[in-house]
Design an enzyme around this catalytic site. Sequence first.
Site: not given
Ligand code: NVA
Length: 311
Positions: A106, A133, A136, A227, A268, A296
């Site tokens: 990540r 992502h 997800q 989101d 998410c 997930r």
């Molecule tokens: N768009 C959000 C997703 C978090 C799982 C972020 O990048 O913070």
Amino acid sequence: MTTVKDLSHYLADDQLSKQQILDLITLAIAIKKTPENYSQALAGKSVAMIFEKPSLRTHVSFDIGINKLGGHALYLGQQNGKLGERERVSDYAKNLSCYADAIVARVFENNSIEQLAQHGSVPVINALCDLYHPCQALADFVTLAENFSDLEKVKLAYVGDANNVSNSLMLMASILGVDFTLVCPEGFGPDLNIANKAIAFGKVSGAKLLLTHDITELGSQDAIYTDTWISMGDEDPAKKSAILATFSPYQVNHKLMAKAGASIVMHCQPAHLEEEITTKLFDSEMSVAFQSAENRMWAQNAVLVTLLGNE
Ligand code: NVA
């Protein structure tokens, strides 16, 4: 047993074929139904997990998911700082490849994912970057497959900030042939390059894509997704109140669900209640947020079994 052909990394949705995505969904559902059949799939294998950003679901679902496959997960948190600062990303990749059988990462920048894959000698899985992502999105399509009998007939809309999550959903939808509507305020739309890729995929798959700023164009939908309005790495306290004001007409609530005739709402998480979604809707029967959170793990396990599972 379902197998997914020709996958060497899991980096970005646009690198997957329709068949690979469908096979990963089938495999995820199979692992979910009979986890005991996969309990040794990663026996003797170790997975190094790099997290430059905070995580709850991704960290826990990978760690426990790998354990359920008989493998070993190693968490590398932010004590090593931003990738590329203490040592080059290429050296990080080469070192981890000496010990680990796969790398889950990540990261802030997609380029770090690309470099890990380029310089390491083991499969790399993108566990979120600024652009994508894909873990997800795969879990979300598993959830949609569980809720609707014909995935290709589903109409999915994403309302809010165009970000890594919406990019991955839009790409996967357009590859799969799922109609996808993206509604974002002006100035908060998708990366043009990614939108163009989705349009090109849609021409092949038949997915209808609508990208708009006008919330009244939402139309009829089966599922509505939202989101956070401010993603990790984009936080700027000075801009927060302006963002809340710009986005408030795009809040996903019971009224919007009724207007679109949508039966499920997706998120998410983490959810910013009373911002992008109301508490009442997030806590309602319509919300499949926790189903997706569970998925997930099964979706990622399908990816792990495909990339490094024992025969
Ligand atoms: N768009 C959000 C997703 C978090 C799982 C972020 O990048 O913070």
